[in-house]
Design an enzyme around this catalytic site. Structure first.
Site, PDB file in Angstrom:
ATOM      1  N   HIS A 211      -2.446   8.776 -77.467  1.00 22.13           N
ATOM      2  CA  HIS A 211      -1.012   9.015 -77.264  1.00 22.13           C
ATOM      3  C   HIS A 211      -0.203   8.930 -78.552  1.00 22.13           C
ATOM      4  CE1 HIS A 211      -2.250   8.728 -73.214  1.00 22.13           C
ATOM      5  NE2 HIS A 211      -2.048   7.443 -73.010  1.00 22.13           N
TER       6      HIS A 211
ATOM      7  N   GLY B  82     -11.707   8.893 -56.228  1.00 16.51           N
ATOM      8  CA  GLY B  82     -11.180   7.879 -57.145  1.00 16.51           C
ATOM      9  C   GLY B  82      -9.665   7.758 -57.151  1.00 16.51           C
TER      10      GLY B  82
ATOM     11  N   ASP C 153      -4.449  14.661 -72.276  1.00 19.96           N
ATOM     12  CA  ASP C 153      -3.700  13.473 -72.667  1.00 19.96           C
ATOM     13  C   ASP C 153      -2.388  13.618 -71.910  1.00 19.96           C
ATOM     14  OD1 ASP C 153      -1.992  11.630 -73.779  1.00 19.96           O
ATOM     15  OD2 ASP C 153      -2.771  11.837 -75.807  1.00 19.96           O
ATOM     16  N   HIS C 154      -2.208  12.851 -70.835  1.00 18.01           N
ATOM     17  CA  HIS C 154      -1.078  13.111 -69.928  1.00 18.01           C
ATOM     18  C   HIS C 154       0.276  12.961 -70.634  1.00 18.01           C
ATOM     19  CE1 HIS C 154      -1.453   8.689 -69.410  1.00 18.01           C
ATOM     20  NE2 HIS C 154      -0.163   8.744 -69.270  1.00 18.01           N
TER      21      HIS C 154
END
Length: 506
Positions: free
Chosen positions: A240, A15, A177-178
């Site tokens: 975020h 992906g 959660d980047h």
């Protein structure tokens, strides 16, 4: 520090996420020696690839780092491809066999990480098979990394968590959660807790309001199919923005540890006021971008995008006011906004301090420049695309009298520093390898975030109104400005004004 001998299995190995983020991040860790020769990666997906095809994909994904042929080949040799249907039990048996072989070949000692880079619909199926087919019957650690979205409301998130908990304990689950891997998000704690000048005034006695803006310059692009079912509220606010808010609002932890930080973030989220339907309508606004033009670039409206319903009620913009009911923050509004096709890309936090009780200069100025109101002191944390912070103070204008003017003290990380800063995924993958969950989202945080967002979503779904429009290239609908104006406040960051002054935006 734990050993980095590890086998990582990536479900969704062909992906976009794997190619753009995971393989480059693993390569950076390999270059720095955080991963040595005792690691292996199995990529799985439905495509019938060979190892050779997979190795070429890996090499292409790290080409921007300009590795030597030998370095690229050595790195890629640690990757193995297994064609896999996640619903087919027999495929897990084949996967187990390969895993056991690699465990022996690379002296991995049974340490296994499973990265679920796929649709959440498959998470329960995958983890139950990992257990039933014996893929976790090893002596080492077992950890699972999960991408957002974690559910699409509280009920679905709860069900998903129950399924994963059947196999993995909470301290083995790493919900990514980047944003929590970004340098300046991690800097929020340093600015607060390492500087008495700020920590001593980080409360409602001195802070008037806090603003969190997460602006995207692009529209929905190829994500339209997913986005039209999600919208800005679920896509950005639930994760975020509420994560940023919890870091800004939390009490100082007893120790700067995973357990200490997590406990205080959960308390902060639990203190956010749960709104009634009328309060949602008064404190939250949404928008949907319409046709627009900025700097001679023309953009079509959201409903004209490919794969978007022509009568879609999905919001591409959210602005709102959160209130936190505790001693520290009582009466301080936390204003948030996020949206697509806004004026420019940027994530920043503005902490707006209260005025001095008495402006002693107001009577010392006469004539046309007579001034009754000082500018607010504002601490800004720049998260992206630039990184750094600034502080606006009042100083004296040069010349006769005591006219004041705002002065900006500013630090921005240079392009070179930003270029060489570990990417968010690189940091977070290293945290997982080290067993450190500080920068990941605990179930209690996820659950409370969904409870808060569900209240807003349910009110909007009940109203079934078309979101107010805003031309692509602007900073949202007029209602987002009125939200602050009715409180006697305004948005600190107004990039659209810069464009309007230069005739680039109507």
């Amino acid at each position: 520090m734990e050993t980095k001998n590890v086998l990582m299995t990536i479900f969704g190995g062909t992906g976009d996420l794997a190619r753009r983020k995971l393989y480059p991040s693993l390569f950076r860790l390999y270059q720095k020696g955080d991963l040595n020769d005792d690691f292996a990666v199995i990529g799985t997906a439905r495509r019938p690839w060979s190892d050779e095809t997979y190795h070429q994909v890996i090499k292409d994904s790290i080409a921007s780092f300009e590795p030597s042929d030998k370095e690229a080949q050595d790195f890629a040799s640690h990757f193995y491809y297994q064609s896999h249907n996640v619903k087919d039990t027999s495929h897990y048996d084949v996967l187990k066999e390969l895993s056991d072989q690699l465990d022996e070949k690379y002296h991995i000692q049974g340490n296994r990480i499973f990265y679920l880079a796929m649709s959440p619909n498959f998470f329960g199926t995958i983890v139950s098979h990992l257990k039933s087919q014996g893929m976790m019957n090893t002596k080492g650690y077992h950890r699972v990394i999960i991408e957002k979205p974690f559910g699409n409301d509280y009920q679905s998130a709860f069900k998903l968590n129950e399924e994963i908990n059947q196999v993995f304990a909470e301290d083995e689950i790493y919900r990514i959660d980047h944003y929590l891997g970004k340098e300046m998000i991690q800097n929020i704690s340093a600015i607060r807790f390492a500087n008495l000048i700020f920590e001593s005034i980080w409360n409602n006695r001195y802070i008037d309001n806090i603003q969190i803006s997460l602006a995207e310059e692009v529209g929905v692009e190829e994500r339209a199919g997913y986005y039209d079912k999600s919208g800005a509220l679920k896509d950005m606010v639930q994760n975020h923005i509420l994560q940023m808010l919890s870091l800004l609002a939390m009490e100082p932890p007893v120790a700067f540890s995973e357990k200490g930080i997590r406990a205080e973030k959960i308390k902060a989220l639990d203190s956010i006021r749960m709104y009634s339907e009328d309060e949602v309508r008064n404190n939250f606004v949404r928008g949907q971008y319409t046709e627009g033009e900025i700097d001679d670039q023309h953009f079509k409206g959201y409903r004209d995008e490919e794969n978007v319903d022509e009568n879609s009620l999905t919001e591409t913009f959210v602005a709102g006011k959160f209130l936190i009911d505790n001693f520290r923050w009582s009466g301080v509004p936390f204003y948030i906004r996020t949206g697509k096709h806004l004026t420019e890309k940027g994530t920043r936090i503005n902490i707006v301090f209260k005025q001095v009780p008495v402006n002693v200069f107001k009577n010392s100025i006469t004539g046309p420049h007579k001034q009754n109101q000082l500018d607010s002191n504002v601490l800004t944390i720049y998260i992206q695309p630039t990184e750094g912070f600034s502080l606006i103070m009042n100083g004296k204008e040069i010349g006769q009298g005591f006219q004041t003017e705002p002065v900006k003290l500013e630090h921005r990380n240079s392009a070179d520093i930003i270029e060489n800063t570990p990417e968010a995924y690189e940091k977070l993958l290293l945290d997982v390898l080290n067993g450190d969950g500080t920068n990941f989202t605990h179930w209690d945080e996820v659950a409370q975030s969904w409870r808060i967002v569900d209240r807003i979503r349910q009110t909007w779904d009940k109203d079934q109104q078309t979101p107010p429009g805003y031309p692509a290239g602007t900073m949202g609908p007029k209602e987002a400005y009125q939200l602050l104006e009715k409180d006697g406040r305004h948005w600190i960051w107004e990039p659209d004004e810069w464009y309007r002054q230069r005739g680039l935006l109507k």
